[in-house]
Motif scaffolding. Structure first.
Motif, PDB file in Angstrom:
ATOM      1  N   ILE A 168       3.774   3.914  -6.731  1.00  0.00           N
ATOM      2  CA  ILE A 168       2.982   2.496  -6.665  1.00  0.00           C
ATOM      3  C   ILE A 168       3.727   1.799  -5.370  1.00  0.00           C
ATOM      4  CG2 ILE A 168       2.179   0.274  -7.448  1.00  0.00           C
ATOM      5  CD1 ILE A 168       0.752   2.641  -8.655  1.00  0.00           C
ATOM      6  N   ALA A 169       3.186   1.568  -4.120  1.00  0.00           N
ATOM      7  CA  ALA A 169       3.761   0.766  -3.173  1.00  0.00           C
ATOM      8  C   ALA A 169       3.151  -0.577  -3.142  1.00  0.00           C
ATOM      9  CB  ALA A 169       3.627   1.445  -1.689  1.00  0.00           C
ATOM     10  N   ILE A 170       3.922  -1.690  -2.697  1.00  0.00           N
ATOM     11  CA  ILE A 170       3.319  -2.883  -2.828  1.00  0.00           C
ATOM     12  C   ILE A 170       2.826  -3.397  -1.380  1.00  0.00           C
ATOM     13  CG2 ILE A 170       4.736  -3.542  -4.620  1.00  0.00           C
ATOM     14  CD1 ILE A 170       6.580  -5.197  -2.660  1.00  0.00           C
ATOM     15  N   SER A 171       2.808  -2.505  -0.427  1.00  0.00           N
ATOM     16  CA  SER A 171       2.047  -2.930   0.872  1.00  0.00           C
ATOM     17  C   SER A 171       1.756  -1.691   1.519  1.00  0.00           C
ATOM     18  CB  SER A 171       2.834  -3.776   1.782  1.00  0.00           C
ATOM     19  OG  SER A 171       4.099  -3.152   2.172  1.00  0.00           O
ATOM     20  N   ASN A 172       0.646  -1.727   2.380  1.00  0.00           N
ATOM     21  CA  ASN A 172       0.208  -0.537   3.435  1.00  0.00           C
ATOM     22  C   ASN A 172       1.548  -0.191   4.191  1.00  0.00           C
ATOM     23  OD1 ASN A 172      -2.281  -0.227   2.452  1.00  0.00           O
ATOM     24  ND2 ASN A 172      -2.923  -1.933   3.554  1.00  0.00           N
ATOM     25  N   ASN A 173       2.380  -1.133   4.687  1.00  0.00           N
ATOM     26  CA  ASN A 173       3.530  -1.082   5.472  1.00  0.00           C
ATOM     27  C   ASN A 173       4.562   0.164   4.649  1.00  0.00           C
ATOM     28  OD1 ASN A 173       2.316  -2.647   7.403  1.00  0.00           O
ATOM     29  ND2 ASN A 173       3.962  -3.941   7.529  1.00  0.00           N
ATOM     30  N   MET A 174       4.712  -0.303   3.665  1.00  0.00           N
ATOM     31  CA  MET A 174       5.513   0.425   2.502  1.00  0.00           C
ATOM     32  C   MET A 174       5.055   1.871   2.383  1.00  0.00           C
ATOM     33  SD  MET A 174       6.779  -0.364  -1.301  1.00  0.00           S
ATOM     34  CE  MET A 174       8.253  -1.636  -0.818  1.00  0.00           C
TER      35      MET A 174
END
Length: 399
Positions: A168-174
């Motif tokens: 689970i990433a917390i942003s599209n950038n991540m």
């Protein structure tokens, strides 16, 4: 009915967002599953008094006797991660027959490594919720040793992520960064933004009277963790330089830098700068007293994630002055929502100019910006939307 284990580096009564996320997840999953949570003893934020006892009836919660280090000290934090990781490993080893899925929101590097290693040993699927990118976040603070830190620790993070069943990433950038630098297929990474419970802000707005009246000074406010990454020293420098009549700067919260900054304010005799405590559950009430919220972040410190205080600011319907990297996820959210301004980080002169400019704005302009932020957050950063999305991922992997 599945047996689900949640391993969380922080958990209520700690009043930090990751603790609330883990509680929300455990509470929701416990409706249809047997849920156990393990966490260290409460320590975050540094200096916070844990007067309230946390109780629940829906799931089991065990506080492990691992080493803790609330202060921002490198060796202490590494030892804390190692210790909690070893305790987590032992818990999985001793209870693996009663575990169908492990969800982790744990300390970076060592704690994640030992957890994933134990789960892999017993073929238990792991969902890894990544809140920050390590070791890059650490090495950026140690530029001289950056190549060595990355050389030693990056393979550990790659092991953790490659052996997780889902990330689970917390942003599209991540998501993009992790896929590129860790050699992970993008399909393995889901984006779920961190949330705030919008209901507490909505309920406060519905039932309370406006606290910040016409007789109060114009109030700039920072509310959050008062730590080294926050860049609050720039707020103090800019506000002092702006020297705006009938205004104040409120710094609300706890953290490792609070006493140092308080001494600085006293030594410089800056009487219009106030430090406030934030009792648990009082964030909507305190932020209601602000005219404009301030969000400084040290250069390079939050390029791929949205700090938890941002949705809280937005749910309070406040215009926001941010001092962040132009390419950061925070800057993208503020621009997309049209809820404030994006200034370069660690530039007190630019911030001072903006403070002087904003004070003379019509209240209607600040109100409109605040509403823009609220509506955006309701659609993209709310508990209702993002909790359900994350729960669906967990349920799918545990099926």
């Amino acid at each position: 009915m599945k047996n689900l284990l949640i391993i969380s580096a922080v958990f209520p009564p700690e009043p930090v967002v990751s603790a609330s996320l883990s509680f929300d997840i455990a509470n929701k999953l416990a409706d249809d599953n047997r849920v156990t949570v393990i966490s260290p003893k409460p320590t975050r934020p540094f200096g916070f008094k844990f007067d309230k006892q946390f109780k629940n009836q829906k799931f089991k919660h065990f506080q492990l006797n691992s080493f803790t280090c609330a202060e921002s000290k490198l060796l202490g934090r590494l030892r804390e991660s190692y210790s909690f990781g070893k305790y987590s490993y032992k818990y999985i080893f001793d209870n693996h027959k009663q575990i169908d899925l492990v969800y982790i929101n744990t300390w970076p590097i060592f704690a994640g490594y030992f957890t994933v290693k134990a789960a892999k040993q017993f073929n238990i699927p792991v969902i890894n919720h990544v809140q920050d990118i390590y070791p890059e976040s650490l090495s950026s603070k140690l530029p001289v040793f950056s190549p060595l830190v990355n050389f030693l620790l990056l393979p550990i993070d790659k092991y953790i992520l490659k052996n997780a069943s889902k990330i689970i990433a917390i942003s599209n950038n991540m998501k993009e960064y992790l896929a590129q630098t860790r050699g992970i297929e993008k399909e393995k990474i889901e984006v779920v933004q961190n949330w705030q419970d919008e209901n507490s802000f909505i309920e406060f707005s519905r039932t309370s009277r406006k606290i910040n009246g016409n007789n109060n000074p114009f109030t700039f406010m920072y509310l959050g963790n008062i730590g080294p990454v926050a860049g609050i020293d720039i707020l103090i420098e800019a506000f002092s330089s702006a020297n705006i009549k009938n205004s104040r700067l409120v710094i609300a919260g706890s953290g490792s830098m609070k006493e140092t900054l308080q001494r600085k304010v006293v030594d410089q005799n800056l009487k219009a700068i106030e430090f406030w405590d934030v009792p648990d559950g009082e964030v909507p009430k305190i932020q209601d007293q602000a005219d404009v919220m301030l969000l400084p972040i040290k250069k390079g410190a939050a390029s791929s994630s949205v700090p938890s205080k941002l949705p809280a600011y937005m749910f309070s319907k406040k215009a926001i002055i941010s001092c962040v990297d132009e390419s950061s996820a925070t800057a993208s959210v503020i621009k997309s929502s049209n809820c404030g301004w994006v200034l370069p980080p660690e530039n007190s002169n630019a911030l001072a100019e903006k403070l002087i400019e904003v004070v003379v704005f019509e209240k209607s302009i600040l109100f409109e910006m605040g509403m823009n932020g609220f509506n955006y957050a309701l659609n993209t950063l709310s508990k209702k939307n993002n909790l359900n999305k994350l729960i669906n991922i967990l349920i799918t992997k545990s099926a």
